[in-house]
Design an enzyme around this catalytic site. Structure first.
Site, PDB file in Angstrom:
ATOM      1  N   THR A  62       0.575  -1.268   0.151  1.00  0.00           N
ATOM      2  CA  THR A  62      -0.067   0.069  -0.050  1.00  0.00           C
ATOM      3  C   THR A  62       1.280   1.424  -0.042  1.00  0.00           C
ATOM      4  O   THR A  62       1.501   1.641   0.596  1.00  0.00           O
ATOM      5  CB  THR A  62      -1.188  -0.159   0.993  1.00  0.00           C
ATOM      6  OG1 THR A  62      -1.189   1.273   1.870  1.00  0.00           O
ATOM      7  CG2 THR A  62      -0.521  -0.087   2.571  1.00  0.00           C
ATOM      8  N   TYR A 120      -1.254  -0.161  10.460  1.00  0.00           N
ATOM      9  CA  TYR A 120      -1.798  -1.143   9.084  1.00  0.00           C
ATOM     10  C   TYR A 120      -0.018  -0.798   7.906  1.00  0.00           C
ATOM     11  O   TYR A 120       0.592  -1.573   7.585  1.00  0.00           O
ATOM     12  CB  TYR A 120      -2.866  -0.071   8.273  1.00  0.00           C
ATOM     13  CG  TYR A 120      -3.070  -0.577   6.791  1.00  0.00           C
ATOM     14  CD1 TYR A 120      -3.033  -1.605   7.001  1.00  0.00           C
ATOM     15  CD2 TYR A 120      -3.430   0.866   6.073  1.00  0.00           C
ATOM     16  CE1 TYR A 120      -3.082  -2.668   5.757  1.00  0.00           C
ATOM     17  CE2 TYR A 120      -3.868  -0.188   4.918  1.00  0.00           C
ATOM     18  CZ  TYR A 120      -3.295  -1.411   3.891  1.00  0.00           C
ATOM     19  OH  TYR A 120      -3.256  -2.170   3.052  1.00  0.00           O
ATOM     20  N   ASN A 168      -5.904   4.535  -4.495  1.00  0.00           N
ATOM     21  CA  ASN A 168      -6.643   4.087  -4.065  1.00  0.00           C
ATOM     22  C   ASN A 168      -7.672   2.930  -4.761  1.00  0.00           C
ATOM     23  O   ASN A 168      -8.471   3.499  -5.884  1.00  0.00           O
ATOM     24  CB  ASN A 168      -7.678   5.453  -3.386  1.00  0.00           C
ATOM     25  CG  ASN A 168      -7.189   6.542  -2.323  1.00  0.00           C
ATOM     26  OD1 ASN A 168      -6.030   6.006  -2.466  1.00  0.00           O
ATOM     27  ND2 ASN A 168      -8.198   6.020  -1.356  1.00  0.00           N
ATOM     28  N   HIS A 215     -14.571   2.983   3.538  1.00  0.00           N
ATOM     29  CA  HIS A 215     -14.322   4.248   1.655  1.00  0.00           C
ATOM     30  C   HIS A 215     -15.173   5.203   1.023  1.00  0.00           C
ATOM     31  O   HIS A 215     -16.708   4.912   1.222  1.00  0.00           O
ATOM     32  CB  HIS A 215     -13.880   2.752   0.921  1.00  0.00           C
ATOM     33  CG  HIS A 215     -12.725   2.054   0.939  1.00  0.00           C
ATOM     34  ND1 HIS A 215     -12.641   0.664   0.627  1.00  0.00           N
ATOM     35  CD2 HIS A 215     -11.273   2.786   1.818  1.00  0.00           C
ATOM     36  CE1 HIS A 215     -11.575   0.527   1.570  1.00  0.00           C
ATOM     37  NE2 HIS A 215     -10.588   1.456   1.741  1.00  0.00           N
ATOM     38  N   ARG A 222      -6.998  11.836  -3.933  1.00  0.00           N
ATOM     39  CA  ARG A 222      -6.196  10.611  -3.859  1.00  0.00           C
ATOM     40  C   ARG A 222      -6.375  10.912  -5.182  1.00  0.00           C
ATOM     41  O   ARG A 222      -6.981  11.384  -5.716  1.00  0.00           O
ATOM     42  CB  ARG A 222      -7.310   9.164  -3.333  1.00  0.00           C
ATOM     43  CG  ARG A 222      -7.441   9.949  -1.525  1.00  0.00           C
ATOM     44  CD  ARG A 222      -6.673   9.693  -0.797  1.00  0.00           C
ATOM     45  NE  ARG A 222      -6.059   9.896   0.103  1.00  0.00           N
ATOM     46  CZ  ARG A 222      -5.874  11.016   1.538  1.00  0.00           C
ATOM     47  NH1 ARG A 222      -5.720  11.553   0.535  1.00  0.00           N
ATOM     48  NH2 ARG A 222      -6.032  10.061   2.476  1.00  0.00           N
ATOM     49  N   ARG A 234     -10.769  13.323   9.316  1.00  0.00           N
ATOM     50  CA  ARG A 234     -10.405  12.170  10.358  1.00  0.00           C
ATOM     51  C   ARG A 234      -9.399  11.923  10.440  1.00  0.00           C
ATOM     52  O   ARG A 234      -8.024  11.777   9.786  1.00  0.00           O
ATOM     53  CB  ARG A 234     -10.448  11.327   8.986  1.00  0.00           C
ATOM     54  CG  ARG A 234     -10.902   9.563   9.378  1.00  0.00           C
ATOM     55  CD  ARG A 234     -11.723   8.818   8.395  1.00  0.00           C
ATOM     56  NE  ARG A 234     -10.842   8.338   6.830  1.00  0.00           N
ATOM     57  CZ  ARG A 234     -10.741   7.811   6.510  1.00  0.00           C
ATOM     58  NH1 ARG A 234     -12.343   6.848   5.655  1.00  0.00           N
ATOM     59  NH2 ARG A 234      -9.979   7.708   4.872  1.00  0.00           N
TER      60      ARG A 234
END
Ligand code: UFG
Length: 323
Positions: free
Chosen positions: A117, A141, A170, A187, A219, A276
């Site tokens: 990722t 993560y 993404n 998502h 993104r 967030r």
């Protein structure tokens, strides 16, 4: 080739299995169905319900399948959850993944393709992001995926297990048959599409004060079929290394919502919320290396194509894989 696919019942795994089968490969799916769905497994594949924590079962399943390549998707992948429960991420993504690596070596498998990722980089100093940027993850993560990348390096050095690791940006969109259904959906695109599906009254924007032109995060969205195609190219003998997968275009949260409105032909009410935690303002890939070294060429690079495929799938499967 014969491929052993962990996490083949999950979102990206399911589409990759479908594309592998369409390309003439034989596939065994190994998945514990904790995140994935039985209905997401292409019926041309062999399915084994099993856990990576169960090393004898992993080894036996690989022996039985006798694959030339292992494609490893199975993982936990929620940034926010990893900040609350890091142990789950290190245990499942690193320790249990190690069982799979040991089984691969024990069974004489020579090739390993890994879902990594862009979260392994942390917030970048420059975009577009190339593979040689420093990797400084800001959540467990991303750290767990980076740790697994390091394991791959040593297993290749010491055991000769050749690997390709893809750093996804993404993932979005759907194939005709398989799409995105998470039991807990975090998502952006599936959450926005809940409004025109009649499942939510509004969508939410997390943060409108980022240092971006419209204040929302940017993104790089990449069609899940294009991701899948890269895995097939990675199976070509001799291909190895780390590759970013993205389109090189950045879209803000507001731009994604307005694309969803255009595709669905409906107004989507928005509520603005605070940021967030853990969201970098802007992530855009350079996937030049994948283009040059793997010959990868995305077929669906435009955001409206990506959203349109997701919208078609969600309209046909409003409850995802739930009967
Ligand atoms: N967002 C909203 N509203 C929502 C959902 C998301 O505004 O309802 C925002 C997020 O705050 C973020 C952007 O939309 O700014 C994209 O969020 P996603 O959750 O869709 O995707 P992320 O970029 O957070 O996560 C993805 C992958 C992770 C990976 C990460 C790397 O899903 O697995 O990229 O940063 F780790």
């Amino acid at each position: 080739m014969k491929a052993f696919v962990t996490g083949g019942a999950g979102y990206i795994g399911s589409v990759c299995v479908e594309e592998l089968l369409n390309a003439g490969h034989e596939v065994t799916v190994f998945d514990n169905l904790s995140e994935g769905h039985r209905g997401a497994v292409d019926n041309r594949a062999v399915f084994i319900q099993g856990r990576l924590s169960d090393e004898p079962a992993v080894t036996q399943s690989i022996k039985d399948a006798s694959p030339e390549v292992i494609v490893h998707f199975a993982a936990n992948a929620l940034v926010g959850e990893s900040m609350a429960n890091p142990g789950k991420y290190f245990r499942n993504n690193v320790a249990h993944g190690l069982n799979l690596l040991d089984a691969a070596v024990a069974c004489g498998v020579r090739k390993f393709v890994f879902s990594s990722t862009c979260a392994t980089y942390g917030p970048p100093e420059t975009v577009p992001m190339t593979e040689d940027l420093p990797q400084r993850p800001i959540n467990p993560y991303g750290e767990s995926k980076l740790m697994f990348e390091r394991l791959l390096h040593w297993y290749q050095e010491i055991h000769g297990l050749q690997f390709v690791a893809f750093r996804y940006f993404n993932a979005a969109g759907a194939s005709m048959q398989f799409g995105e259904h998470h039991r807990i959906e975090t998502h952006l695109i599936p959450n926005v599409l809940k409004v025109p599906l009649g499942q939510a009254a509004h969508c939410e924007i997390f943060g409108t004060d980022y240092p971006t032109p419209d204040g929302t995060c940017i993104r790089d969205y990449i069609h899940v079929i294009d991701l899948a195609q890269a895995h097939i190219l990675a199976m070509t003998p001799g291909k190895r290394g780390f590759f970013n997968l993205g389109n090189g275009d950045g879209y803000s949260v507001r731009e994604v919502i307005s694309t969803c409105e255009k595709v669905c032909g409906r107004k989507i009410p928005v509520i603005e919320k605070p940021r967030r935690p853990g969201d970098p303002p802007k992530l855009i890939a350079s996937a030049e290396k994948a283009r040059v070294e793997l010959g990868w060429e995305p077929q669906f690079p435009k955001l409206d194509q990506i959203v349109a495929s997701a919208w078609e799938w969600h309209k046909k499967h409003p409850n995802g894989y739930t009967a």
